[in-house]
Scaffold this motif. Structure first.
Motif, PDB file in Angstrom:
ATOM      1  N   CYS A   1       0.850  -1.244   0.073  1.00  0.00           N
ATOM      2  CA  CYS A   1      -0.052   0.012   0.017  1.00  0.00           C
ATOM      3  C   CYS A   1       0.845   1.141   0.131  1.00  0.00           C
ATOM      4  O   CYS A   1       0.865   1.938  -1.119  1.00  0.00           O
ATOM      5  CB  CYS A   1      -1.127  -0.117   1.425  1.00  0.00           C
ATOM      6  N   ALA A   2       1.681   1.198   0.993  1.00  0.00           N
ATOM      7  CA  ALA A   2       2.589   2.601   1.138  1.00  0.00           C
ATOM      8  C   ALA A   2       4.147   1.891   1.063  1.00  0.00           C
ATOM      9  O   ALA A   2       4.423   0.768   1.573  1.00  0.00           O
ATOM     10  CB  ALA A   2       2.616   3.138   2.332  1.00  0.00           C
ATOM     11  N   VAL A   3       4.858   2.777   0.277  1.00  0.00           N
ATOM     12  CA  VAL A   3       6.299   2.568   0.556  1.00  0.00           C
ATOM     13  C   VAL A   3       6.923   2.932   1.819  1.00  0.00           C
ATOM     14  O   VAL A   3       6.673   4.083   2.213  1.00  0.00           O
ATOM     15  CB  VAL A   3       7.231   3.539  -0.709  1.00  0.00           C
ATOM     16  N   GLU A   4       7.546   1.873   2.538  1.00  0.00           N
ATOM     17  CA  GLU A   4       7.858   2.201   3.907  1.00  0.00           C
ATOM     18  C   GLU A   4       9.426   2.282   4.039  1.00  0.00           C
ATOM     19  O   GLU A   4       9.736   2.574   4.991  1.00  0.00           O
ATOM     20  CB  GLU A   4       7.316   1.117   4.810  1.00  0.00           C
ATOM     21  N   GLY A   5      10.078   1.608   3.156  1.00  0.00           N
ATOM     22  CA  GLY A   5      11.519   1.773   3.098  1.00  0.00           C
ATOM     23  C   GLY A   5      12.043   1.022   2.048  1.00  0.00           C
ATOM     24  O   GLY A   5      11.440   0.462   1.288  1.00  0.00           O
ATOM     25  N   SER A   6      13.214   1.292   1.575  1.00  0.00           N
ATOM     26  CA  SER A   6      13.992   0.560   0.677  1.00  0.00           C
ATOM     27  C   SER A   6      14.094  -0.711   0.492  1.00  0.00           C
ATOM     28  O   SER A   6      13.615  -1.476  -0.371  1.00  0.00           O
ATOM     29  CB  SER A   6      15.521   1.563   0.503  1.00  0.00           C
ATOM     30  N   GLU A   7      14.419  -1.362   1.522  1.00  0.00           N
ATOM     31  CA  GLU A   7      14.473  -2.725   1.766  1.00  0.00           C
ATOM     32  C   GLU A   7      13.314  -3.545   1.584  1.00  0.00           C
ATOM     33  O   GLU A   7      12.959  -4.537   0.847  1.00  0.00           O
ATOM     34  CB  GLU A   7      15.074  -3.246   3.143  1.00  0.00           C
TER      35      GLU A   7
END
Lengths: 337, 337, 337, 337
Positions: free
Chosen positions: B102-108
């Motif tokens: 849903c949301a981009v939360e972090g690169s990894e």
């Protein structure tokens, strides 16, 4: 918040849920029922994300206990908020009527309408310069030209002016001309716009979305309030239901509910709330009787020539008649007009 | 358009209505019934404003005959539109699945999700950098940082990227990073935004508002198309109804209706359409069986840690399982995955 | 009725449609537009079945011109209908308030409630002996025993009695005891029941279904009226919408709409219309201000012990207070209480 | 059940609530939060009346923990129920299609339809002898004559017959002729009828009301099951929403939800669910893909002459085509037709 575990949730799952909650600095109370275990969460003030908990293994669902809005809540601010606007107060004992055409169509038409509504006792002038229209082929409003006509009408009549702002980048422009910024129903959850009008520190009329809950309306108010702008006026303008006879279904229940849950002033828009001018008078009286702090009504000197929403605009004479009839209703509920 | 006169409308009123219509360059046909007179209007191509006519004296109501949308209509563009996006085609025989958190939360976390959905056969990566949230206190997205992670994930996986744009002023920025601009449900009638994405000439995924009719969705598409941007993909994502068990009610009827009325591709969002991951698989299959051109699905490697909408996100394994099952459904309706 | 032909409908299809219509003894008027041909039907009084015409080849859709109800329509019966009931008149200048417990629970409880509402000025006593309950495990009412208690309360207080009838076979029994037969919201389209109460020639209070349009309510009234029973009172009691805060959404618009479309008296049920006793007072005043002919309100001496709907019942004291406040509202709209 | 006390509830109020609950033989667990106190109730098996507790002083609201239905619940009956009907099984691996005209209009027309649907592979014949119609002036069905035609068609084709029963007193008559008693959407909460079909011990097809929740559908099933009649088939047939393009909005989510919550078979009615024959095929495939156990479809040899619902009836040829296409969908989800 309360966590209801699934039937047959394992002890390990229950331990995992409580561990996770306590990790966030909250306490837990466990009630083991015959079929379900329930975990009560005692918060530390920080709002927990229900969805994260809802996805833990063994959780059936979560139930909020506290309201998600704070600044808009009467719990946190028990006294009624009164919004002062250039000599007019919204939310006070005296009711406020905002009236005028749906859209600003020209300098003369606007002035004619402004003089008419003033003569009948209206306290503010409404009129749209930027118009949200379902069709790209419909009249979209006069833009800045319309704002200038509004300012001119204010100058000549002394009536403060309310007009809609549709995008964050319009806020500085509209702020130059208008006394109240109106956020329309379609933009109730346009968060960039809510931030911008919050930042503006101007009075804001926030219309309820046509399919937004009362709680969502208060959450959108919370966006504006969270910028330190507490001059927010709520507006019930009808919700979308299955009933086709009226354009919208005015939610009269929302008036006492909003007054109960929140300290913010509440006004009603009977023109959009019904979509038919023949119904505006009856519903206006109902709104005041139910406890609304005012009304925003479409009045057009020549509705059959209106470029938008003619079907729901009153002519000046029925509007004058309505203003007279509202006096008695206002008195009957201990208010004045 | 058809004009239905009131019972007892006078001859003078009828003459006035026809005169007014003919003044606008249209012809009229009058049918006098026993109880009502009906006036048919034969247009000159210019759309008439129903509301102006509705307010003429003696008029009971008006009935539209033609659809209000043109560029979006199959009448005007009989062949299916196919939207090509960096090697993927939406609206073609081959179905398209967009998946990701849903949301981009972090690169990894994003890379983990991107690799997982790619391995299962997804064709595009979804993820929100700007998040519309009901509460000002909820996670609002990583903003440009999130966009960079998306671009990076595209680079490493080769999957085109779709992400939401929430305000006109964000369009240039989002266009730098994303392959498809998503207009979210709450912004379906944010006209300033529709103009901006129309101008951008980028592919646009337009989500149906939770309170919007099929006709309104097509009118909003018309806004984008009217800027000469015909790369519009429609998305059914559930409407708001009285049913409380699911977050929204996915309107499966809308799939064949949209295919019938319009030439634009139609995809379905079963994650928002149901709000519960347990229902995503069944509803995804239904969407493809009903004729959708693709799906947009929330997949999160660790949904119980998701910062938004965890309750409706699939884990990678059930997603992989769903992709396998969709193969058979696709074949059954003469498509491929 | 108007028939809109599909774009590209052939001449043969148009001829076929007109031939079919004329076969039914009606005349046709054809308007050929640029994109669509329209056929106006001039009736012979017999209602045509829109669906049959809608299925003829080349037809896109049909549009009704006349309202489907006749006996309930103000067109056919311009004067207000007044329903006299044992000395009380519903639909007259004087408003009527029906009050009492949701369910009859016992002889003493009922008498206590009856005396309380009478003292506050109520004109009729309400109370359910047969209770429609969502769950088979909930209290289903006392049945005939409850009816006897109602009759006894009428005897002692002089208040006419209204109570619900749930099935055709209950009509004779309920008629023995009650002054008005109530058809509940869930039974608004129980046609066997509508026939039976029509046949009974008793006054009927017909509640709007929570899922029913205003037109459907009037069509259900038409069923009763078609048996020659014209003592029908319409009741708005809230419709089902997406708003979860209140049990139903009271449709205040329906009050002026019903008064406009029909000659039948209209009363409002604020108890079911809101589901919360705290909202009953505000909404009652709104209903009277909007033009309702009366109210039906749940009053229970001990609502926390009520066997059904305690949460929406007023205690006697707030009810007395409401009755006093309604006086002023009644006067403000030219009525009396 | 969980009781949420109001902010500022006094200790005396809390004690009073717990005392009351314990009086009913239940235990309580108290969690004192910073702003609210919560009382968990641990039941003794007897369902408590939420409304009574909700009205106790100091109570803000109550939250149910357990589902209100028992016999219909999968928790209490984990295996799928299969309903055998004269050689056909509903709820088994093999899908069941019921087809035929909306209303029985005559002996020959019905036989023609019956032969046509049988030839295409339908398993049961549908047709209404008692028709619930919005208007008292519409065709109300042939009554017992229609039932005789159905029995005759069964005899000649071998197809079991399903038909609607509208009132308790019709149950014995309809039972004489029909294999399945259909309870229509408008009667889903006609409790007298639910009792009567429960008593009949015949298979019952229970249609979801057009504005009934999934939970209410299961509660109505519970009424039938509580008479020891466990041959209940649930039917999703579209709900009422704001979308005007289709007659109803088929709730596809309801299919997996009902399968999850209940053990009862679930079928779908795409004819009423859409109201347009052009949409029936797409939505039928969607229903099977989503996990439905079968379909009930209106098929009429000459829909433009149908006396009811012609606009949603398929002709025999498209129906035959649909049956062929459904084969592939059935296989794709591990079922057969």
């Amino acid at each position: 918040m309360i966590v209801v575990m699934k039937q047959g949730a394992t002890q390990a799952q229950i331990v995992n849920v409580t561990a996770r909650i306590e990790q966030w600095g909250c306490q837990t109370h466990i009630s083991e029922g015959k079929e379900r275990t329930i975990i009560g969460i005692i918060g530390n003030g920080r709002p927990l994300d229900r969805e994260q908990i809802a996805r833990l293994d063994g959780v059936e669902r979560t139930v909020p206990v506290l309201q998600p809005f704070k600044l808009a809540s009467r719990d946190f601010h028990p006294q009624d908020t009164v919004v002062p606007i250039n000599g007019v107060s919204v939310g006070d004992r005296k009711l406020v009527v905002m009236a005028g055409p749906c859209a600003v169509e020209g300098s003369e038409e606007l002035m004619e309408a402004a003089l008419a509504v003033k003569e009948s006792g209206a306290h503010m002038l409404r009129g749209g310069a930027f118009k949200p229209r379902t069709s790209p082929y419909s009249f979209q409003g006069l833009g800045e030209e319309g704002l200038r006509y509004l300012a001119q009408a204010r100058k000549e009549t002394g009536l403060p002016v309310i007009t809609e702002v549709m995008a964050p980048e319009q806020v500085p422009l509209v702020t130059t001309y208008a006394d109240i910024l109106q956020v329309g129903a379609r933009n109730m959850q346009n968060y960039a716009l809510l931030h911008a009008v919050g930042e503006s520190q101007r009075p804001v009329l926030l219309k309820r979305g046509m399919m937004s809950t009362i709680e969502e309306l208060l959450m959108s108010a919370e966006y504006i309030l969270s910028h330190g702008n507490n001059r927010v006026i709520l507006c019930e303008r009808g919700i979308r239901t299955f009933e086709p006879y009226t354009r919208n279904t005015l939610d009269i229940n929302a008036v006492p509910v909003l007054k109960q849950l929140s300290h913010l002033p509440v006004i009603v828009d009977p023109s959009h709330g019904t979509g038919k001018w023949e119904l505006v008078s009856a519903v206006s009286k109902a709104a005041i009787a139910a406890g609304a702090d005012g009304l925003i009504i479409e009045v057009h000197p020549h509705p059959s020539q209106a470029l938008s929403d003619g079907a729901q605009s009153l002519k000046p004479e029925p509007f004058a008649q309505l203003m007279r009839e509202l006096q008695a209703i206002a008195q009957a509920v201990g208010r004045e007009l």
